[in-house]
Design a protein around this motif. Structure first.
Motif, PDB file in Angstrom:
ATOM      1  N   ILE A  22      -0.257  -3.443 -16.083  1.00 61.81           N
ATOM      2  CA  ILE A  22       0.838  -2.641 -15.556  1.00 61.81           C
ATOM      3  C   ILE A  22       1.227  -3.222 -14.201  1.00 61.81           C
ATOM      4  O   ILE A  22       0.360  -3.572 -13.396  1.00 61.81           O
ATOM      5  CB  ILE A  22       0.432  -1.149 -15.435  1.00 61.81           C
ATOM      6  CG1 ILE A  22       1.532  -0.338 -14.749  1.00 61.81           C
ATOM      7  CG2 ILE A  22      -0.882  -0.971 -14.720  1.00 61.81           C
ATOM      8  CD1 ILE A  22       1.268   1.168 -14.764  1.00 61.81           C
ATOM      9  N   ILE A  23       2.529  -3.377 -13.987  1.00 58.36           N
ATOM     10  CA  ILE A  23       3.048  -3.785 -12.687  1.00 58.36           C
ATOM     11  C   ILE A  23       3.377  -2.497 -11.939  1.00 58.36           C
ATOM     12  O   ILE A  23       4.315  -1.788 -12.298  1.00 58.36           O
ATOM     13  CB  ILE A  23       4.296  -4.667 -12.834  1.00 58.36           C
ATOM     14  CG1 ILE A  23       4.008  -5.887 -13.715  1.00 58.36           C
ATOM     15  CG2 ILE A  23       4.804  -5.108 -11.459  1.00 58.36           C
ATOM     16  CD1 ILE A  23       5.251  -6.664 -14.109  1.00 58.36           C
ATOM     17  N   GLN A  24       2.586  -2.187 -10.939  1.00 58.65           N
ATOM     18  CA  GLN A  24       2.740  -0.899 -10.256  1.00 58.65           C
ATOM     19  C   GLN A  24       3.969  -0.893  -9.347  1.00 58.65           C
ATOM     20  O   GLN A  24       4.119  -1.746  -8.484  1.00 58.65           O
ATOM     21  CB  GLN A  24       1.485  -0.595  -9.434  1.00 58.65           C
ATOM     22  CG  GLN A  24       1.478   0.767  -8.799  1.00 58.65           C
ATOM     23  CD  GLN A  24       1.538   1.870  -9.842  1.00 58.65           C
ATOM     24  OE1 GLN A  24       0.669   1.978 -10.692  1.00 58.65           O
ATOM     25  NE2 GLN A  24       2.573   2.682  -9.778  1.00 58.65           N
ATOM     26  N   LEU A  25       4.835   0.061  -9.581  1.00 60.32           N
ATOM     27  CA  LEU A  25       6.022   0.237  -8.750  1.00 60.32           C
ATOM     28  C   LEU A  25       5.751   1.320  -7.699  1.00 60.32           C
ATOM     29  O   LEU A  25       4.889   2.169  -7.900  1.00 60.32           O
ATOM     30  CB  LEU A  25       7.214   0.619  -9.631  1.00 60.32           C
ATOM     31  CG  LEU A  25       7.596  -0.385 -10.722  1.00 60.32           C
ATOM     32  CD1 LEU A  25       8.786   0.134 -11.517  1.00 60.32           C
ATOM     33  CD2 LEU A  25       7.887  -1.760 -10.146  1.00 60.32           C
ATOM     34  N   PRO A  26       6.473   1.317  -6.575  1.00 59.67           N
ATOM     35  CA  PRO A  26       7.560   0.400  -6.233  1.00 59.67           C
ATOM     36  C   PRO A  26       7.041  -0.930  -5.704  1.00 59.67           C
ATOM     37  O   PRO A  26       5.889  -1.035  -5.258  1.00 59.67           O
ATOM     38  CB  PRO A  26       8.313   1.161  -5.146  1.00 59.67           C
ATOM     39  CG  PRO A  26       7.241   1.962  -4.458  1.00 59.67           C
ATOM     40  CD  PRO A  26       6.300   2.373  -5.550  1.00 59.67           C
ATOM     41  N   LEU A  48      -2.047  -7.486  -4.003  1.00 60.75           N
ATOM     42  CA  LEU A  48      -1.366  -8.517  -3.228  1.00 60.75           C
ATOM     43  C   LEU A  48      -0.813  -7.908  -1.950  1.00 60.75           C
ATOM     44  O   LEU A  48      -0.447  -6.733  -1.916  1.00 60.75           O
ATOM     45  CB  LEU A  48      -0.224  -9.138  -4.037  1.00 60.75           C
ATOM     46  CG  LEU A  48      -0.573  -9.821  -5.368  1.00 60.75           C
ATOM     47  CD1 LEU A  48       0.677 -10.406  -6.006  1.00 60.75           C
ATOM     48  CD2 LEU A  48      -1.623 -10.899  -5.161  1.00 60.75           C
ATOM     49  N   ASP A  49      -0.754  -8.723  -0.909  1.00 60.40           N
ATOM     50  CA  ASP A  49      -0.224  -8.252   0.354  1.00 60.40           C
ATOM     51  C   ASP A  49       1.274  -7.987   0.246  1.00 60.40           C
ATOM     52  O   ASP A  49       1.981  -8.643  -0.522  1.00 60.40           O
ATOM     53  CB  ASP A  49      -0.476  -9.301   1.439  1.00 60.40           C
ATOM     54  CG  ASP A  49      -0.174  -8.765   2.829  1.00 60.40           C
ATOM     55  OD1 ASP A  49      -1.036  -8.063   3.387  1.00 60.40           O
ATOM     56  OD2 ASP A  49       0.937  -9.027   3.330  1.00 60.40           O
ATOM     57  N   LYS A 103       0.818  -1.212   0.000  1.00 57.90           N
ATOM     58  CA  LYS A 103       0.000   0.000   0.000  1.00 57.90           C
ATOM     59  C   LYS A 103       0.855   1.267   0.000  1.00 57.90           C
ATOM     60  O   LYS A 103       0.659   2.162   0.826  1.00 57.90           O
ATOM     61  CB  LYS A 103      -0.930   0.002   1.215  1.00 57.90           C
ATOM     62  CG  LYS A 103      -1.970  -1.121   1.193  1.00 57.90           C
ATOM     63  CD  LYS A 103      -2.905  -1.054   2.383  1.00 57.90           C
ATOM     64  CE  LYS A 103      -3.952  -2.149   2.323  1.00 57.90           C
ATOM     65  NZ  LYS A 103      -4.884  -2.095   3.480  1.00 57.90           N
ATOM     66  N   ASP A 104       1.771   1.371  -0.945  1.00 53.92           N
ATOM     67  CA  ASP A 104       2.573   2.573  -1.072  1.00 53.92           C
ATOM     68  C   ASP A 104       1.681   3.752  -1.471  1.00 53.92           C
ATOM     69  O   ASP A 104       0.921   3.647  -2.443  1.00 53.92           O
ATOM     70  CB  ASP A 104       3.671   2.366  -2.123  1.00 53.92           C
ATOM     71  CG  ASP A 104       4.542   3.593  -2.303  1.00 53.92           C
ATOM     72  OD1 ASP A 104       5.483   3.752  -1.521  1.00 53.92           O
ATOM     73  OD2 ASP A 104       4.254   4.382  -3.221  1.00 53.92           O
TER      74      ASP A 104
END
Length: 289
Positions: free
Chosen positions: A102-106, A75-76, A48-49
């Motif tokens: 999309i793979i959310q960064l960070p 995902l946790d 949860k950034d």
């Protein structure tokens, strides 16, 4: 009374995006009408950034406004890398209803993004960051373009300046902005110079003073001095660093705008267009597949 100084035009991403948004909405509707397909994208996020959550919400809002279905995959933060890898593989299959992801960064420290991107289906890579996607760009067979680089190119196009024969200085050479943008501008027959941490400041200043277009994407606030800008130049500032509670770009804005003909504000320049570029890539990904 005229001061004799040229007026600097602000390249505001929101204004440019308003027209683009209508065009993209029409394309999404056309696909639905002709093919019976509702475009769908997924954002895979781990933990949860706050900054990542802000960007995810922006994606969802933009997608839904265009008639694109949006799937949140959360995902946790303690999930093993194998769980994320399995989810990426699942969404990447031809059987998955998702057309782009999309793979959310960070990502959490125990996950290595270098392990993940190769497992992403290049035809669903709407961020334009898969090794194959970047390889197509190098081979002049461009399919999808990193969203931020595409936003920069869109804003340069908005000026009406013909890039052919122009001198362009790009400060920063990341794989999502500087490097792809150098290739894209090279295709427009611009002469490009890329500066990095090995470029002495006096050389960087000299390059900028002769440049018709300056793209600052180093992530170092105020590193490009206002008096480096050639009168009449186009200045694209990708930097977004928080300084004393304020988002600041890589360019000394107030001084630079006294010399530039076109300049992007920070915030409000490149950023608002980046999410729309994801949607543009989603349409391109669907047509490619």
């Amino acid at each position: 009374m005229s001061t004799g100084m040229q007026e600097c035009v602000l390249l505001e991403g929101k204004k440019v995006g308003e027209r683009l948004r209508k065009e993209l909405a029409a394309e999404v509707e056309s696909i639905k009408a002709k093919d019976g397909v509702t475009l769908r994208m997924a954002c895979v996020m781990v933990g949860k950034d706050p900054s990542a959550e802000f960007y995810r919400r922006a994606q969802e809002k933009c997608a839904l406004s265009l008639g694109i279905a949006f799937e949140n995959v959360m995902l946790d933060a303690s999930a093993p890398e194998s769980e994320l890898l399995a989810k990426i593989k699942e969404l990447s299959t031809e059987q998955s209803p998702v057309h782009g992801l999309i793979i959310q960064l960070p990502l959490p420290a125990h996950m290595d993004v270098a392990h993940l991107y190769p497992e992403l289906n290049p035809k669903k890579d709407i961020e334009g960051i898969h090794p194959a996607t970047l390889g197509y760009l190098v081979m002049r067979r461009t399919k999808l373009v990193p969203a931020t680089a595409l936003a920069c190119l869109t804003l340069i196009d908005e000026t009406g300046v013909d890039c052919r024969g122009k001198e362009v200085v790009i400060i920063g050479q990341s794989s999502i902005v500087g490097r792809p943008l150098q290739l894209l501008l090279g295709e427009r027959r611009a002469t490009t110079i890329v500066c990095n941490t090995g470029t002495p400041e006096e050389r960087m200043a000299a390059y900028c003073r002769s440049a018709d277009i300056v793209v600052a994407c180093a992530g170092k606030p105020g590193m490009v001095k206002g008096d480096w800008i050639k009168p009449g130049a186009v200045v694209i500032d990708v930097g977004t660093t928080e300084v004393a509670g304020k988002i600041t770009g890589d360019v000394e804005f107030e001084e630079a705008r006294k010399r530039a003909k076109f300049i992007t504000p920070v915030p409000g320049g490149v950023g608002p267009l980046t999410v729309l570029m994801l949607m543009k890539n989603l349409i391109a990904a669907y047509r490619w597949s």
